[in-house]
Design a protein around this motif. Structure first.
Motif, PDB file in Angstrom:
ATOM      1  N   LEU A 153      10.146   7.822  -1.731  1.00 13.23           N
ATOM      2  CA  LEU A 153       9.962   6.489  -1.160  1.00 13.23           C
ATOM      3  C   LEU A 153      10.344   6.459   0.320  1.00 13.23           C
ATOM      4  O   LEU A 153       9.697   5.791   1.124  1.00 13.23           O
ATOM      5  CB  LEU A 153      10.784   5.460  -1.943  1.00 13.23           C
ATOM      6  CG  LEU A 153      10.565   4.003  -1.587  1.00 13.23           C
ATOM      7  CD1 LEU A 153       9.123   3.608  -1.854  1.00 13.23           C
ATOM      8  CD2 LEU A 153      11.498   3.120  -2.387  1.00 13.23           C
ATOM      9  N   VAL A 154      11.369   7.212   0.695  1.00 10.54           N
ATOM     10  CA  VAL A 154      11.829   7.216   2.082  1.00 10.54           C
ATOM     11  C   VAL A 154      10.964   8.113   2.968  1.00 10.54           C
ATOM     12  O   VAL A 154      10.596   7.737   4.077  1.00 10.54           O
ATOM     13  CB  VAL A 154      13.311   7.652   2.153  1.00 10.54           C
ATOM     14  CG1 VAL A 154      13.767   7.839   3.581  1.00 10.54           C
ATOM     15  CG2 VAL A 154      14.195   6.632   1.450  1.00 10.54           C
ATOM     16  N   PHE A 155      10.604   9.295   2.465  1.00 13.96           N
ATOM     17  CA  PHE A 155       9.912  10.293   3.284  1.00 13.96           C
ATOM     18  C   PHE A 155       8.473  10.526   2.835  1.00 13.96           C
ATOM     19  O   PHE A 155       7.966  11.639   2.916  1.00 13.96           O
ATOM     20  CB  PHE A 155      10.663  11.623   3.240  1.00 13.96           C
ATOM     21  CG  PHE A 155      12.035  11.552   3.821  1.00 13.96           C
ATOM     22  CD1 PHE A 155      12.214  11.303   5.172  1.00 13.96           C
ATOM     23  CD2 PHE A 155      13.145  11.721   3.025  1.00 13.96           C
ATOM     24  CE1 PHE A 155      13.479  11.227   5.704  1.00 13.96           C
ATOM     25  CE2 PHE A 155      14.416  11.655   3.555  1.00 13.96           C
ATOM     26  CZ  PHE A 155      14.588  11.406   4.902  1.00 13.96           C
ATOM     27  N   TRP A 156       7.760   9.491   2.396  1.00 10.75           N
ATOM     28  CA  TRP A 156       6.408   9.704   1.882  1.00 10.75           C
ATOM     29  C   TRP A 156       5.412  10.050   2.975  1.00 10.75           C
ATOM     30  O   TRP A 156       4.430  10.736   2.726  1.00 10.75           O
ATOM     31  CB  TRP A 156       5.930   8.507   1.071  1.00 10.75           C
ATOM     32  CG  TRP A 156       5.680   7.265   1.858  1.00 10.75           C
ATOM     33  CD1 TRP A 156       6.584   6.276   2.109  1.00 10.75           C
ATOM     34  CD2 TRP A 156       4.468   6.866   2.479  1.00 10.75           C
ATOM     35  NE1 TRP A 156       5.998   5.301   2.863  1.00 10.75           N
ATOM     36  CE2 TRP A 156       4.698   5.628   3.097  1.00 10.75           C
ATOM     37  CE3 TRP A 156       3.205   7.436   2.573  1.00 10.75           C
ATOM     38  CZ2 TRP A 156       3.719   4.959   3.803  1.00 10.75           C
ATOM     39  CZ3 TRP A 156       2.211   6.760   3.279  1.00 10.75           C
ATOM     40  CH2 TRP A 156       2.488   5.537   3.878  1.00 10.75           C
ATOM     41  N   VAL A 157       5.655   9.635   4.199  1.00  7.86           N
ATOM     42  CA  VAL A 157       4.706   9.916   5.287  1.00  7.86           C
ATOM     43  C   VAL A 157       4.617  11.418   5.575  1.00  7.86           C
ATOM     44  O   VAL A 157       3.518  11.970   5.601  1.00  7.86           O
ATOM     45  CB  VAL A 157       5.051   9.100   6.553  1.00  7.86           C
ATOM     46  CG1 VAL A 157       4.171   9.507   7.717  1.00  7.86           C
ATOM     47  CG2 VAL A 157       4.929   7.620   6.273  1.00  7.86           C
ATOM     48  N   PRO A 158       5.731  12.132   5.786  1.00 10.27           N
ATOM     49  CA  PRO A 158       5.574  13.584   6.007  1.00 10.27           C
ATOM     50  C   PRO A 158       5.315  14.355   4.709  1.00 10.27           C
ATOM     51  O   PRO A 158       4.766  15.456   4.739  1.00 10.27           O
ATOM     52  CB  PRO A 158       6.901  14.007   6.634  1.00 10.27           C
ATOM     53  CG  PRO A 158       7.876  12.990   6.208  1.00 10.27           C
ATOM     54  CD  PRO A 158       7.096  11.711   6.047  1.00 10.27           C
ATOM     55  N   ALA A 193       0.827  -1.202   0.000  1.00  7.10           N
ATOM     56  CA  ALA A 193       0.000   0.000   0.000  1.00  7.10           C
ATOM     57  C   ALA A 193       0.866   1.259   0.000  1.00  7.10           C
ATOM     58  O   ALA A 193       0.548   2.233  -0.696  1.00  7.10           O
ATOM     59  CB  ALA A 193      -0.930  -0.007   1.209  1.00  7.10           C
ATOM     60  N   GLY A 194       1.951   1.248   0.741  1.00  2.00           N
ATOM     61  CA  GLY A 194       2.866   2.388   0.737  1.00  2.00           C
ATOM     62  C   GLY A 194       3.492   2.614  -0.626  1.00  2.00           C
ATOM     63  O   GLY A 194       3.590   3.751  -1.107  1.00  2.00           O
ATOM     64  N   ILE A 195       3.900   1.539  -1.272  1.00  6.44           N
ATOM     65  CA  ILE A 195       4.494   1.654  -2.605  1.00  6.44           C
ATOM     66  C   ILE A 195       3.454   2.127  -3.618  1.00  6.44           C
ATOM     67  O   ILE A 195       3.753   2.956  -4.494  1.00  6.44           O
ATOM     68  CB  ILE A 195       5.138   0.316  -3.016  1.00  6.44           C
ATOM     69  CG1 ILE A 195       6.375   0.067  -2.158  1.00  6.44           C
ATOM     70  CG2 ILE A 195       5.486   0.298  -4.498  1.00  6.44           C
ATOM     71  CD1 ILE A 195       6.982  -1.289  -2.312  1.00  6.44           C
ATOM     72  N   LEU A 196       2.226   1.630  -3.515  1.00 10.34           N
ATOM     73  CA  LEU A 196       1.170   2.093  -4.420  1.00 10.34           C
ATOM     74  C   LEU A 196       0.892   3.577  -4.226  1.00 10.34           C
ATOM     75  O   LEU A 196       0.664   4.304  -5.200  1.00 10.34           O
ATOM     76  CB  LEU A 196      -0.106   1.286  -4.198  1.00 10.34           C
ATOM     77  CG  LEU A 196      -0.113  -0.134  -4.753  1.00 10.34           C
ATOM     78  CD1 LEU A 196      -1.348  -0.877  -4.270  1.00 10.34           C
ATOM     79  CD2 LEU A 196      -0.043  -0.123  -6.256  1.00 10.34           C
ATOM     80  N   LEU A 197       0.926   4.041  -2.984  1.00  5.04           N
ATOM     81  CA  LEU A 197       0.695   5.457  -2.728  1.00  5.04           C
ATOM     82  C   LEU A 197       1.826   6.311  -3.293  1.00  5.04           C
ATOM     83  O   LEU A 197       1.580   7.370  -3.881  1.00  5.04           O
ATOM     84  CB  LEU A 197       0.529   5.705  -1.234  1.00  5.04           C
ATOM     85  CG  LEU A 197       0.133   7.115  -0.833  1.00  5.04           C
ATOM     86  CD1 LEU A 197      -1.194   7.501  -1.479  1.00  5.04           C
ATOM     87  CD2 LEU A 197       0.032   7.224   0.663  1.00  5.04           C
ATOM     88  N   VAL A 198       3.066   5.861  -3.149  1.00  2.00           N
ATOM     89  CA  VAL A 198       4.202   6.584  -3.728  1.00  2.00           C
ATOM     90  C   VAL A 198       4.088   6.614  -5.249  1.00  2.00           C
ATOM     91  O   VAL A 198       4.336   7.657  -5.880  1.00  2.00           O
ATOM     92  CB  VAL A 198       5.537   5.951  -3.274  1.00  2.00           C
ATOM     93  CG1 VAL A 198       6.701   6.476  -4.087  1.00  2.00           C
ATOM     94  CG2 VAL A 198       5.760   6.210  -1.797  1.00  2.00           C
ATOM     95  N   MET A 199       3.682   5.507  -5.844  1.00  3.14           N
ATOM     96  CA  MET A 199       3.512   5.477  -7.297  1.00  3.14           C
ATOM     97  C   MET A 199       2.398   6.427  -7.739  1.00  3.14           C
ATOM     98  O   MET A 199       2.503   7.084  -8.779  1.00  3.14           O
ATOM     99  CB  MET A 199       3.223   4.053  -7.765  1.00  3.14           C
ATOM    100  CG  MET A 199       4.418   3.135  -7.663  1.00  3.14           C
ATOM    101  SD  MET A 199       4.032   1.404  -7.984  1.00  3.14           S
ATOM    102  CE  MET A 199       3.422   1.468  -9.644  1.00  3.14           C
ATOM    103  N   TRP A 200       1.328   6.536  -6.936  1.00  2.32           N
ATOM    104  CA  TRP A 200       0.257   7.480  -7.264  1.00  2.32           C
ATOM    105  C   TRP A 200       0.755   8.915  -7.197  1.00  2.32           C
ATOM    106  O   TRP A 200       0.425   9.737  -8.048  1.00  2.32           O
ATOM    107  CB  TRP A 200      -0.922   7.284  -6.313  1.00  2.32           C
ATOM    108  CG  TRP A 200      -2.004   8.276  -6.594  1.00  2.32           C
ATOM    109  CD1 TRP A 200      -2.962   8.194  -7.548  1.00  2.32           C
ATOM    110  CD2 TRP A 200      -2.220   9.511  -5.910  1.00  2.32           C
ATOM    111  NE1 TRP A 200      -3.760   9.301  -7.508  1.00  2.32           N
ATOM    112  CE2 TRP A 200      -3.327  10.129  -6.509  1.00  2.32           C
ATOM    113  CE3 TRP A 200      -1.584  10.152  -4.851  1.00  2.32           C
ATOM    114  CZ2 TRP A 200      -3.818  11.349  -6.091  1.00  2.32           C
ATOM    115  CZ3 TRP A 200      -2.075  11.372  -4.427  1.00  2.32           C
ATOM    116  CH2 TRP A 200      -3.168  11.956  -5.042  1.00  2.32           C
ATOM    117  N   ILE A 201       1.550   9.231  -6.168  1.00  2.99           N
ATOM    118  CA  ILE A 201       2.095  10.593  -6.055  1.00  2.99           C
ATOM    119  C   ILE A 201       2.970  10.908  -7.256  1.00  2.99           C
ATOM    120  O   ILE A 201       2.875  11.997  -7.833  1.00  2.99           O
ATOM    121  CB  ILE A 201       2.881  10.763  -4.732  1.00  2.99           C
ATOM    122  CG1 ILE A 201       1.936  10.705  -3.538  1.00  2.99           C
ATOM    123  CG2 ILE A 201       3.640  12.084  -4.726  1.00  2.99           C
ATOM    124  CD1 ILE A 201       2.638  10.685  -2.201  1.00  2.99           C
TER     125      ILE A 201
END
Length: 121
Positions: free
Chosen positions: A73-78, A44-52
Motif C-alpha cells: 500500500l505504501v510503495f505500490w508505485v515503484p 484507483a490506487g487502492i483498487l490497483l493494490v487490491m488487484w496486485i
C-alpha cells in the motif's frame, strides 16, 4: 468473473469517470481539480493494490514479506513495474504502460480538449 476481473473493471470505470469530470471542469474553465477527482485517484490506487494482492496468488515466484499488504500500500508505485516485469516480462511492461495511461487519463482528456479548441480558434 473472477475478483481480478472485477477489480480491473472497477479501476477502468473509476478512471474514466474521473477523466470525464476533469474534462468537464476544464471545458468550463475551472482549472482546479475537483474533490471527486482527488478521491478517485486514491480509490484507483487502492483498487490497483487490491488487484496486485489478488494476482499474487497466481504467481508464487514472487516473494512476500510478513508485512506484505502494508508495504504494498505504501510503495505500490515503484513495486508495480517490478511485479509486472517479474511475473509477465515484456507483456507486464505493456500492462504497466496501460496502468500509467489509466492514471493519466484525466490529463490526456484535458490535453485533447485543449488541442481541439486550439485548432478551432
Amino acid at each position: 468473473m473472477t475478483i481480478k476481473t472485477w477489480l480491473i473493471a472497477s479501476l477502468i470505470c473509476v478512471s474514466a469517470m474521473s477523466a470525464l469530470v476533469d474534462g468537464l471542469f476544464f471545458l468550463r474553465g475551472m482549472y482546479d481539480k475537483p474533490v471527486s477527482s482527488l478521491l478517485a485517484g486514491y480509490v484507483a490506487g487502492i483498487l490497483l493494490v487490491m488487484w496486485i494482492l489478488a494476482d499474487r496468488k497466481d504467481h508464487p515466484q514472487v516473494g512476500r514479506s510478513f508485512d506484505d499488504g502494508f508495504l504494498l500500500l505504501v510503495f505500490w508505485v515503484p513495486y508495480l513495474p517490478y511485479y509486472l516485469w517479474r511475473t509477465r516480462r515484456g507483456t507486464g511492461l505493456w500492462m504497466c504502460a496501460g496502468f500509467l495511461g489509466l492514471f493519466s487519463l484525466g490529463f490526456l482528456v484535458q490535453l485533447a480538449i485543449w488541442a481541439v479548441f486550439q485548432v478551432e480558434l
